[in-house]
Design a protein around this motif. Structure first.
Motif, PDB file in Angstrom:
ATOM      1  N   ASN A   6      54.066  17.306  30.537  1.00  0.00           N
ATOM      2  CA  ASN A   6      55.290  17.249  29.737  1.00  0.00           C
ATOM      3  C   ASN A   6      55.851  15.835  29.788  1.00  0.00           C
ATOM      4  N   VAL A   7      56.766  15.504  28.872  1.00  0.00           N
ATOM      5  CA  VAL A   7      57.398  14.178  28.939  1.00  0.00           C
ATOM      6  C   VAL A   7      58.908  14.333  28.970  1.00  0.00           C
ATOM      7  N   ASN A   8      59.565  13.404  29.661  1.00  0.00           N
ATOM      8  CA  ASN A   8      61.024  13.385  29.701  1.00  0.00           C
ATOM      9  C   ASN A   8      61.518  11.974  29.387  1.00  0.00           C
ATOM     10  N   LEU A   9      62.829  11.770  29.549  1.00  0.00           N
ATOM     11  CA  LEU A   9      63.397  10.469  29.188  1.00  0.00           C
ATOM     12  C   LEU A   9      62.764   9.308  29.954  1.00  0.00           C
ATOM     13  N   MET A  10      62.363   9.581  31.206  1.00  0.00           N
ATOM     14  CA  MET A  10      61.809   8.510  32.029  1.00  0.00           C
ATOM     15  C   MET A  10      60.307   8.309  31.803  1.00  0.00           C
ATOM     16  N   SER A  11      59.676   9.233  31.089  1.00  0.00           N
ATOM     17  CA  SER A  11      58.218   9.148  30.923  1.00  0.00           C
ATOM     18  C   SER A  11      57.789   7.848  30.252  1.00  0.00           C
ATOM     19  N   GLY A  12      58.638   7.353  29.336  1.00  0.00           N
ATOM     20  CA  GLY A  12      58.300   6.106  28.638  1.00  0.00           C
ATOM     21  C   GLY A  12      58.163   4.960  29.621  1.00  0.00           C
ATOM     22  N   TRP A  13      59.125   4.878  30.548  1.00  0.00           N
ATOM     23  CA  TRP A  13      59.086   3.809  31.557  1.00  0.00           C
ATOM     24  C   TRP A  13      57.877   4.000  32.473  1.00  0.00           C
ATOM     25  N   ASN A  14      57.633   5.273  32.861  1.00  0.00           N
ATOM     26  CA  ASN A  14      56.463   5.530  33.722  1.00  0.00           C
ATOM     27  C   ASN A  14      55.168   5.102  33.038  1.00  0.00           C
ATOM     28  N   LEU A  15      55.061   5.474  31.743  1.00  0.00           N
ATOM     29  CA  LEU A  15      53.853   5.094  30.986  1.00  0.00           C
ATOM     30  C   LEU A  15      53.727   3.580  30.894  1.00  0.00           C
ATOM     31  N   THR A  16      54.873   2.915  30.649  1.00  0.00           N
ATOM     32  CA  THR A  16      54.851   1.454  30.529  1.00  0.00           C
ATOM     33  C   THR A  16      54.382   0.812  31.829  1.00  0.00           C
ATOM     34  N   PHE A  17      55.056   1.196  32.945  1.00  0.00           N
ATOM     35  CA  PHE A  17      54.740   0.527  34.214  1.00  0.00           C
ATOM     36  C   PHE A  17      53.324   0.850  34.682  1.00  0.00           C
ATOM     37  N   LEU A  18      52.973   2.143  34.569  1.00  0.00           N
ATOM     38  CA  LEU A  18      51.622   2.524  34.967  1.00  0.00           C
ATOM     39  C   LEU A  18      50.607   1.809  34.057  1.00  0.00           C
ATOM     40  N   GLY A  19      50.937   1.782  32.768  1.00  0.00           N
ATOM     41  CA  GLY A  19      50.064   1.120  31.801  1.00  0.00           C
ATOM     42  C   GLY A  19      49.892  -0.355  32.135  1.00  0.00           C
ATOM     43  N   PHE A  20      50.994  -1.036  32.466  1.00  0.00           N
ATOM     44  CA  PHE A  20      50.926  -2.462  32.795  1.00  0.00           C
ATOM     45  C   PHE A  20      50.119  -2.705  34.050  1.00  0.00           C
ATOM     46  N   ILE A  21      50.376  -1.847  35.055  1.00  0.00           N
ATOM     47  CA  ILE A  21      49.654  -2.028  36.321  1.00  0.00           C
ATOM     48  C   ILE A  21      48.155  -1.838  36.097  1.00  0.00           C
ATOM     49  N   ILE A  22      47.808  -0.801  35.343  1.00  0.00           N
ATOM     50  CA  ILE A  22      46.390  -0.550  35.050  1.00  0.00           C
ATOM     51  C   ILE A  22      45.811  -1.717  34.244  1.00  0.00           C
ATOM     52  N   ALA A  23      46.603  -2.208  33.268  1.00  0.00           N
ATOM     53  CA  ALA A  23      46.132  -3.323  32.437  1.00  0.00           C
ATOM     54  C   ALA A  23      45.906  -4.570  33.292  1.00  0.00           C
ATOM     55  N   VAL A  24      46.821  -4.846  34.227  1.00  0.00           N
ATOM     56  CA  VAL A  24      46.697  -6.032  35.081  1.00  0.00           C
ATOM     57  C   VAL A  24      45.481  -5.883  36.003  1.00  0.00           C
ATOM     58  N   VAL A  25      45.285  -4.673  36.540  1.00  0.00           N
ATOM     59  CA  VAL A  25      44.129  -4.446  37.417  1.00  0.00           C
ATOM     60  C   VAL A  25      42.823  -4.642  36.632  1.00  0.00           C
ATOM     61  N   GLY A  26      42.804  -4.205  35.385  1.00  0.00           N
ATOM     62  CA  GLY A  26      41.594  -4.355  34.568  1.00  0.00           C
ATOM     63  C   GLY A  26      41.395  -5.786  34.097  1.00  0.00           C
ATOM     64  N   GLY A  27      42.486  -6.552  34.032  1.00  0.00           N
ATOM     65  CA  GLY A  27      42.444  -7.905  33.466  1.00  0.00           C
ATOM     66  C   GLY A  27      43.254  -7.874  32.189  1.00  0.00           C
ATOM     67  N   ILE A  28      44.540  -8.246  32.290  1.00  0.00           N
ATOM     68  CA  ILE A  28      45.446  -7.982  31.157  1.00  0.00           C
ATOM     69  C   ILE A  28      44.947  -8.644  29.861  1.00  0.00           C
ATOM     70  N   GLY A  29      44.978  -7.868  28.800  1.00  0.00           N
ATOM     71  CA  GLY A  29      44.474  -8.343  27.514  1.00  0.00           C
ATOM     72  C   GLY A  29      43.005  -8.020  27.316  1.00  0.00           C
ATOM     73  N   ASN A  30      42.334  -7.625  28.416  1.00  0.00           N
ATOM     74  CA  ASN A  30      40.907  -7.301  28.336  1.00  0.00           C
ATOM     75  C   ASN A  30      40.752  -5.791  28.091  1.00  0.00           C
ATOM     76  N   ILE A  31      40.332  -5.429  26.898  1.00  0.00           N
ATOM     77  CA  ILE A  31      40.314  -4.019  26.499  1.00  0.00           C
ATOM     78  C   ILE A  31      39.330  -3.202  27.346  1.00  0.00           C
TER      79      ILE A  31
END
Lengths: 232, 285
Positions: free
Chosen positions: B208-233
């Motif tokens: 499910n998603v709530n008001l904070m889910s957007g922030w969770n998705l953003t931060f988790l997404g950024f952390i995952i992106a940085v771990v993978g190499g940000i900008g590297n698909i």
């Protein structure tokens, strides 16, 4: 075709260009000669739309363009070949040329790329190679190729001979002369290399952001050229 | 149990990879770290939920159109002009955080519900090596893979894709050859927000998603992106799958409370060993 009048460009409090007048007619090679830091790149980048002049006007084909964006100037048929950062490094030679001709219809694009391959056969040979893997001289050829396939009527080429061996410089100038003869394009060529006087129809001498002289090549005073580079 | 956790992890990683892809597309193209991506995705998911009673397809189309439009408009009218005036990464951090707050506020005002769960059409169940899982989860995973493949293929073989690559590699030269870079940036932002929306829709359908889910998705997404190499698909995709597995296994073995501890310790460890991410960043932060 291109007319620049009273152009002044500042970097903060420092004047990079002071009241510069400059012009080029259709089908000419116009040399912009001067030592390092004279203002050649600043002038070309201002004409191309990357820098905003503090004062002065730029006209292309009788239309004032100094308020237009880089893209709008490109649409009017002007293209800059920069001195550095002039290829797309992680794209192949062919892809670089495809992107260079992005504004042209597919058929015209193919013709332009074929013509460029004829001028620079090495690019055809390296078509599938990434630009970053080319030698310095090959990258310069590719940069010129990108300028040529853009089908622009006026090419602003910034110091194409920098870092090239003397033999390559001679070949490069011969190629530019051939481009002018075969296409009738206007070429504005900024150069530290004095060899530019051999192919230019007219030469503007620039030093410390000011135009020191403007002469047709046959009337060029070798003393004035020497003073430009070595000082009086 | 181990295989079950593995499959859950891979699927979780697949769903998470969508906002990661969104972030990677935006950052890879514009160089902007847009912290509002997740909240825009969740805002549009609430829109989809609102229209769901009139048909799942309509609801999803509304969400897709809204996320695309919002992404395009904020880039065109806000972020690109700031960038052209010399805006730096600190300014973009503040501006996009504020944008995130704005969209969280919009969600609270327009859809006054603590959380939502989307009821999408059933897709049955699929059995993999004796483990039964829902068809929607499998669909979500393959959708993420297809999105990545489609982006990579279009980059190589279409004129639009080539202008995207050209813009990300050499902005000045892209402008010189006549690419409308402002439009490329706006399209990248629109695509990124749309991918975040699709990720949020799958998340809302599976959990499910709530008001904070957007922030969770953003931060988790950024952390995952940085771990993978940000900008590297590809790096982002790989990192999402690994992180999904880490979350799933740590939850199974140590319990849900330890999930974030294990996850963020691994993130720190990976970034100490490879500061530019697993596959290397295509831009530097």
């Amino acid at each position: 075709m291109l007319k620049v009048s009273g152009l002044t460009v500042n970097y903060g409090a420092t004047s990079a260009l002071k009241n510069v007048d400059f012009y080029a007619y259709q089908g000419e090679i116009v040399g912009l000669a001067g030592p390092n830091g004279a203002g050649k790149t600043t002038l070309l980048e201002t004409i191309a739309g990357f820098l905003k002049p503090r004062e002065g006007e730029i006209h292309l084909l009788d239309r004032r363009i100094d308020g237009l964006s880089v893209l709008q100037r490109r649409m009017m048929g002007m293209v800059l070949v920069p001195q550095e950062g002039n290829v797309f490094p992680d794209m192949t030679v062919r892809e670089n040329l495809d992107v260079g001709a992005i504004l042209s219809h597919k058929d015209i694009r193919e013709r332009l790329i074929d013509e460029t391959y004829q001028l620079f056969p090495i690019l055809h040979k390296r078509a599938t190679q990434f630009a970053v893997t080319l030698s310095g001289g090959e990258q310069r050829m590719l940069a010129l190729g990108i300028g040529l396939v853009s089908n622009a009527s006026i090419l602003l080429i910034d110091e194409p001979s920098t870092g090239l061996a003397p033999k390559m410089v001679t070949r490069l100038f011969e190629t530019l002369d051939a481009i002018k003869e075969s296409t009738g394009k206007t070429i504005v060529l900024s150069e530290q290399n004095i060899g530019v006087t051999e192919i230019a129809d007219r030469v503007f001498g620039i030093e410390a952001g000011e135009i020191r002289f403007c002469e047709n090549t046959e009337n060029l005073d070798s003393e004035a050229v020497r003073d430009l580079y070595l000082g009086k | 149990m181990n295989l079950d956790a593995g499959i859950t992890g891979i699927i979780m990683g697949g769903v998470l990879s969508l906002p990661v892809l969104g972030i990677a597309v935006i950052y890879g193209m514009t160089g902007i770290t847009n912290f509002a991506v997740g909240t825009i995705g969740v805002f549009c998911t609430f829109m989809t939920w609102h229209f769901l009673s009139q048909g799942a397809l309509l609801g999803i189309l509304v969400g897709l159109a809204a996320s695309f439009g919002i992404g395009y408009v904020i880039q065109w009218f806000l972020l690109t002009p700031i960038s052209e005036k010399g805006g730096d990464s600190t300014l973009f951090f503040i501006v996009t955080m504020c944008l995130g707050m704005v969209f969280t506020g919009f969600t609270r005002v327009l859809f006054p519900r603590p959380d939502i769960s989307l009821l999408l059409p059933r897709m049955g169940t699929v059995s993999i090596m004796g483990v039964t899982t829902s068809g929607l989860k499998i669909f979500a995973f393959f959708f993420a893979l297809s999105a990545l493949g489609l982006i990579r293929l279009s980059e190589r073989h279409t004129s639009v894709g080539k202008s995207w690559r050209a813009t990300s590699q050499n902005l000045k030269l892209a402008k010189i050859v006549g690419i409308n870079t402002a439009r490329v940036f706006a399209l990248a932002s629109a695509t990124g927000c749309m991918l975040a929306f699709v990720g949020a829709v799958f998340w809302a359908a599976l959990y499910n998603v709530n008001l904070m889910s957007g922030w969770n998705l953003t931060f988790l997404g950024f952390i995952i992106a940085v771990v993978g190499g940000i900008g590297n698909i590809w790096g982002g995709m790989l990192s999402a799958l690994v992180m999904g597995m880490v979350m799933s296994y740590s939850g199974h073995i140590l319990g849900g409370m330890w999930q974030s501890v294990v996850l963020y310790c691994i993130v720190i460890l990976v970034l100490i060993i490879a500061p530019r991410g697993i596959l290397g960043s295509e831009r530097s932060l």
